[in-house]
Design a protein around this motif. Sequence first.
Motif, PDB file in Angstrom:
ATOM      1  N   TYR A  22      24.955 131.302  48.773  1.00  0.00           N
ATOM      2  CA  TYR A  22      26.130 131.367  47.899  1.00  0.00           C
ATOM      3  C   TYR A  22      26.542 132.821  47.815  1.00  0.00           C
ATOM      4  O   TYR A  22      25.694 133.687  47.579  1.00  0.00           O
ATOM      5  N   LEU A  35      29.637 135.856  46.723  1.00  0.00           N
ATOM      6  CA  LEU A  35      30.746 136.175  45.839  1.00  0.00           C
ATOM      7  C   LEU A  35      31.290 137.555  46.182  1.00  0.00           C
ATOM      8  O   LEU A  35      30.570 138.408  46.712  1.00  0.00           O
ATOM      9  N   SER A  83      23.356 134.946  46.607  1.00  0.00           N
ATOM     10  CA  SER A  83      22.334 134.293  45.802  1.00  0.00           C
ATOM     11  C   SER A  83      21.867 133.025  46.502  1.00  0.00           C
ATOM     12  O   SER A  83      22.433 132.627  47.527  1.00  0.00           O
ATOM     13  N   GLU A  84      20.849 132.429  45.926  1.00  0.00           N
ATOM     14  CA  GLU A  84      20.370 131.147  46.417  1.00  0.00           C
ATOM     15  C   GLU A  84      20.870 130.051  45.510  1.00  0.00           C
ATOM     16  O   GLU A  84      21.052 130.257  44.310  1.00  0.00           O
ATOM     17  N   MET A  85      21.098 128.860  46.055  1.00  0.00           N
ATOM     18  CA  MET A  85      21.655 127.759  45.270  1.00  0.00           C
ATOM     19  C   MET A  85      20.590 126.900  44.613  1.00  0.00           C
ATOM     20  O   MET A  85      20.899 125.962  43.935  1.00  0.00           O
ATOM     21  N   MET A  86      19.339 127.222  44.816  1.00  0.00           N
ATOM     22  CA  MET A  86      18.276 126.348  44.300  1.00  0.00           C
ATOM     23  C   MET A  86      18.379 126.172  42.803  1.00  0.00           C
ATOM     24  O   MET A  86      18.671 127.102  42.071  1.00  0.00           O
ATOM     25  N   LEU A 133      21.976 137.691  41.216  1.00  0.00           N
ATOM     26  CA  LEU A 133      22.761 138.047  42.385  1.00  0.00           C
ATOM     27  C   LEU A 133      22.201 139.320  42.994  1.00  0.00           C
ATOM     28  O   LEU A 133      21.743 140.206  42.278  1.00  0.00           O
ATOM     29  N   PHE A 186      22.141 139.874  31.946  1.00  0.00           N
ATOM     30  CA  PHE A 186      21.616 140.733  33.001  1.00  0.00           C
ATOM     31  C   PHE A 186      21.866 142.195  32.657  1.00  0.00           C
ATOM     32  O   PHE A 186      22.881 142.526  32.045  1.00  0.00           O
ATOM     33  N   TYR A 246      22.164 145.794  34.938  1.00  0.00           N
ATOM     34  CA  TYR A 246      22.216 146.446  36.235  1.00  0.00           C
ATOM     35  C   TYR A 246      22.416 147.944  36.026  1.00  0.00           C
ATOM     36  O   TYR A 246      22.934 148.385  35.000  1.00  0.00           O
ATOM     37  N   LEU A 260      19.684 145.194  40.099  1.00  0.00           N
ATOM     38  CA  LEU A 260      19.282 144.444  38.914  1.00  0.00           C
ATOM     39  C   LEU A 260      18.021 145.039  38.302  1.00  0.00           C
ATOM     40  O   LEU A 260      17.010 145.191  38.983  1.00  0.00           O
ATOM     41  N   GLY A 313      22.329 125.699  36.823  1.00  0.00           N
ATOM     42  CA  GLY A 313      21.394 125.189  37.803  1.00  0.00           C
ATOM     43  C   GLY A 313      21.448 125.948  39.107  1.00  0.00           C
ATOM     44  O   GLY A 313      20.761 125.618  40.062  1.00  0.00           O
ATOM     45  N   GLY A 314      22.283 126.929  39.162  1.00  0.00           N
ATOM     46  CA  GLY A 314      22.414 127.754  40.355  1.00  0.00           C
ATOM     47  C   GLY A 314      23.197 128.992  39.996  1.00  0.00           C
ATOM     48  O   GLY A 314      23.479 129.223  38.822  1.00  0.00           O
ATOM     49  N   PRO A 315      23.589 129.766  40.958  1.00  0.00           N
ATOM     50  CA  PRO A 315      24.331 130.991  40.648  1.00  0.00           C
ATOM     51  C   PRO A 315      25.714 130.660  40.098  1.00  0.00           C
ATOM     52  O   PRO A 315      26.332 129.699  40.515  1.00  0.00           O
ATOM     53  N   GLN A 332      29.267 135.823  37.101  1.00  0.00           N
ATOM     54  CA  GLN A 332      28.781 136.715  36.057  1.00  0.00           C
ATOM     55  C   GLN A 332      29.952 137.526  35.529  1.00  0.00           C
ATOM     56  O   GLN A 332      30.782 138.018  36.296  1.00  0.00           O
TER      57      GLN A 332
END
Lengths: 116, 114
Positions: free
Chosen positions: A32, A34, A93-96, A104, B33, B35, B45, B98-100, B103
């Motif tokens: 994923y 952005l 990032s990972e979608m898990m 990120l 978060f 950074y 991060l 459940g995922g990214p 932000q």
Amino acid sequence: DQQVKQNSPSLSVQEGRISILNCDYTNSMFDYFLWYKKYPAEGPTFLISISSIKDKNEDGRFTVFLNKSAKHLSLHIVPSQPGDSAVYFCAASEMMINFGNEKLTFGTGTRLTIIP
Amino acid sequence: DVKVTQSSRYLVKRTGEKVFLECVQDMDHENMFWYRQDPGLGLRLIYFSYDVKMKEKGDIPEGYSVSREKKERFSLILESTSTNQTSMYLCASSFWTGGPDTQYFGPGTRLTVL
């Protein structure tokens, strides 16, 4: 170990032309991606995203292309406008579905200058 | 509109001083978060939190600690500042989906350590 790389620290483009910003990644678990835009003295703002099930995503003047086999993505801005002058960061990032996977990994950024 | 605010825009401290940087978000986001942004290094991060009193180390946690006592607040603590902590510090928040997820960032705090 820079997992997300933006090899061009700066780019200058004539107003009205196409701007192409590039990003490479090394972690094959990333699925994923952005793009964020940052003006001086402000926080980054989200621009556009793409998941690995797609190879293209478009939003107005902004299009992101993903080449999974090359681990490469690019952001195209057409036509470029003076207000597009900013620093652009790609992020991955990972979608898990798992706590801790919301983070990120950002690239180093490319400063885009649009010449009027 | 999502709003993420940071307690200070600019700070100047001397080596060895303690610094608190506070971040507040008004969107009931689960994730927060911290950074730092440095030229040529992008955003790195430091710590993140996915719930009250929960924290996870990021990529560069050394020299920093965090606190999340309320859902809307996430504090970054520099116990004893050093010159290599001179940087732009950015706070962000997001929903847990459940995922990214996107932000949302605050305006940043420019910290200079002399």
